[in-house]
Write an enzyme that holds these catalytic residues in place. Structure first.
Site, PDB file in Angstrom:
ATOM      1  N   LYS A 266       0.834  -1.198   0.000  1.00  0.00           N
ATOM      2  CA  LYS A 266       0.000   0.000   0.000  1.00  0.00           C
ATOM      3  C   LYS A 266       0.873   1.255   0.000  1.00  0.00           C
ATOM      4  O   LYS A 266       0.456   2.300  -0.461  1.00  0.00           O
ATOM      5  CB  LYS A 266      -0.898   0.003   1.240  1.00  0.00           C
ATOM      6  N   ARG A 267       2.050   1.142   0.545  1.00  0.00           N
ATOM      7  CA  ARG A 267       2.909   2.327   0.663  1.00  0.00           C
ATOM      8  C   ARG A 267       3.668   2.638  -0.633  1.00  0.00           C
ATOM      9  O   ARG A 267       4.135   3.739  -0.816  1.00  0.00           O
ATOM     10  CB  ARG A 267       3.911   2.135   1.805  1.00  0.00           C
TER      11      ARG A 267
END
Ligand code: GLU
Length: 513
Positions: A266-267
């Site tokens: 997600k990052r």
């Protein structure tokens, strides 16, 4: 009798849906549609600590944007409602009880401190993977080690407990994964997973199996991260007596970062400059609580069809050269057998390429609409009929709808600077003289089509004894300021003969010949 194919997408509302999750939903959808079955969505929200407000709505909107339709869901109901596990809470205990009664599960009363002490003891004894299992359970406080009378008392006095699965010590657990083939795991590597938590909520494992059974799921298609849980799930099906209708498993390959060094997280997105979420997400920083915004494909100008086509190819291929597929064509072409075992590497150039293909394939009238809206928002007046011509011309240079407006600026704003490289190489007295004559003759031209303008230019240049190749770049810079752009004859045609002539004269007056 053949069972109706029923698949499910079972996200947990713990945050925005990652593109890996969208791909899982997509493959489920494609299989269901291909086989004439049903696609359902179940919200797996048994872990109340990880619940994130807004996440469920985000999942719903994302699937809608992608065109993934649900036959049954918390939002449109269905024969197996409710479709949120928190609302199904009262249904699970009887199955945990059934497992206890048949000797496949047991009560465990260990406190968090006792569990920590157990792990510390095992770590000190250099046990590589300390866990609550067939060996360690013998030293813990549970209904297998305590006298029956004491267990009864503890339960009656309201003492906190969990229910754990009694995993056999020596047994091979095997199942045939549709993508990976036979998977064989030795039960000694599986721990006695908690099935019911002390708050009376089932864990993911129990709820997932009970619901898949009750909802008559035939195929479980999910990410590879769930592969280690699958043997435990197989044991649960067996102990609950549901083995004959156990769904078939298909664990999808991981999505890797663009450089192939590990899972796309997600990052990664905003760090690497591309979205990892279908829609923009407004969240909070886990540590500071500060509001955060993560970019989304929708807001970045991706078209849902392009995004879906790209995602379909992350781990699957049709076995042919064809790359462009509508949803209908994907349904037609899809098969689980063609899903790859090996991880798929995310390719940001490819997703842009897809967007370009889909954008350019749109009718010019639709592109003109995007263009008009963007230009009007900028306060620019677009003469009637021009937007469509401009869109048709600039679309070959656009990846996103917003690029159309960027590329179209040259039609509305006269050059404020001229490309220096071109000027220093191509601008001279002879060229300026020829262009001056071209500019003089332009306004009188009765035909402003690209061909007519070209013919006029050729005539002027012939008279002057200059080849077209010597002036074209200089002319482009005079009219647009830039060294590159869409077809010049079309640009001049859209600008009109008067405006083109004025721009050429302006350039001549500003540039030293
Ligand atoms: N709730 C799980 C998840 O969030 C579902 C896993 C499964 O499909 O079994 O991914």
């Amino acid at each position: 009798m053949e069972r109706e194919v029923r698949v499910r997408f079972a996200p947990s509302p713990t945050g925005p849906l990652h593109i890996g999750g969208v791909r899982t939903a997509l493959y489920n959808y494609l299989l269901a549609r291909k086989l004439g079955g049903k696609m359902l969505l179940r919200i797996e929200d048994t872990d109340q600590n990880r619940f994130v407000p807004g996440a469920e709505d985000y999942i719903r909107q994302s699937l809608e944007w992608c065109g993934i339709e649900l036959d049954e869901s918390p939002w449109n109901g269905g024969p197996h409602a409710p479709y949120r596990q928190s609302e199904r809470k009262p249904m699970y205990m009887q199955y945990a009880q059934q497992l206890i009664d048949s000797g496949h599960a047991y009560y465990a009363f260990d406190t968090p401190e006792e569990l920590d002490a157990m792990r510390a003891r095992l770590t000190a004894a250099k046990v590589p993977n300390p866990q609550y299992n067939s060996i360690t359970r013998a030293q813990m406080r549970n209904s297998l080690t305590l006298p029956a009378e004491e267990v009864k008392q503890l339960l009656e006095s309201g003492e906190q407990y969990v229910i754990r699965l009694k995993v056999p010590r020596k047994e091979e657990v095997r199942f045939n994964d549709l993508i990976r083939g036979w998977v064989v795991v030795h039960s000694s590597s599986i721990d006695d997973k908690v099935l019911m938590k002390s708050d009376g909520m089932p864990t993911y494992h129990l709820a997932n199996i009970v619901d898949d059974h009750l909802m008559e799921i035939t195929h479980v298609i999910r990410g590879e991260e769930w592969l280690p849980s699958a043997p435990l799930h197989v044991l649960l099906y067996r102990y609950l007596g549901w083995e004959s209708t156990m769904p078939q498993f298909a664990h999808l390959p991981l999505l890797l970062k663009p450089d192939g060094t590990g899972k796309l997280s997600k990052r990664d997105g905003d760090r690497l400059g591309f979205p990892v979420f279908p829609l923009e997400w407004h969240g909070k920083d886990a540590e500071t609580g500060e509001p955060t915004v993560s970019s989304g494909y929708r807001e970045s100008g991706y078209l849902p069809d392009a995004f879906i086509n790209f995602l379909a190819f992350l781990g699957w291929n049709p076995g042919s050269q064809q790359e462009l597929f509508t949803m209908e064509e994907l349904i037609e072409a899809f098969s689980i057998e063609r899903v790859s075992k090996s991880p798929a590497r995310f390719d940001q150039n490819k997703v842009r390429w897809y967007n370009e293909q889909y954008l350019r394939a749109k009718p010019d009238s639709e592109l003109a609409q995007y263009l008009l809206e963007a230009l009007q928002a900028q306060g620019l007046e677009v003469p009637a009929g021009k937007a469509e011509q401009i869109a048709a011309l600039v679309k070959e240079r656009a990846t996103f709808p917003a690029d159309l407006a960027k590329e179209a600026q040259l039609f509305f704003v006269r050059p404020t600077a001229y490309d220096e490289q071109v000027i220093s190489k191509k601008w001279n007295t002879q060229v300026a003289g020829a262009l001056a004559e071209f500019a003089r003759e332009l306004p009188a031209a009765t035909d402003a089509s690209p061909d007519a303008i070209k013919a006029l230019l050729t005539q002027v240049l012939e008279r002057q004894g200059i080849k077209i190749g010597q002036v074209l770049q200089a002319l482009r810079v005079a009219v647009t300021g830039a060294a590159a752009g869409p077809d010049l004859m079309h640009i001049m045609s859209i600008l009109g003969t008067q405006e083109t002539a004025e721009r050429i004269e302006m350039a001549i007056s500003q540039l030293p010949a």
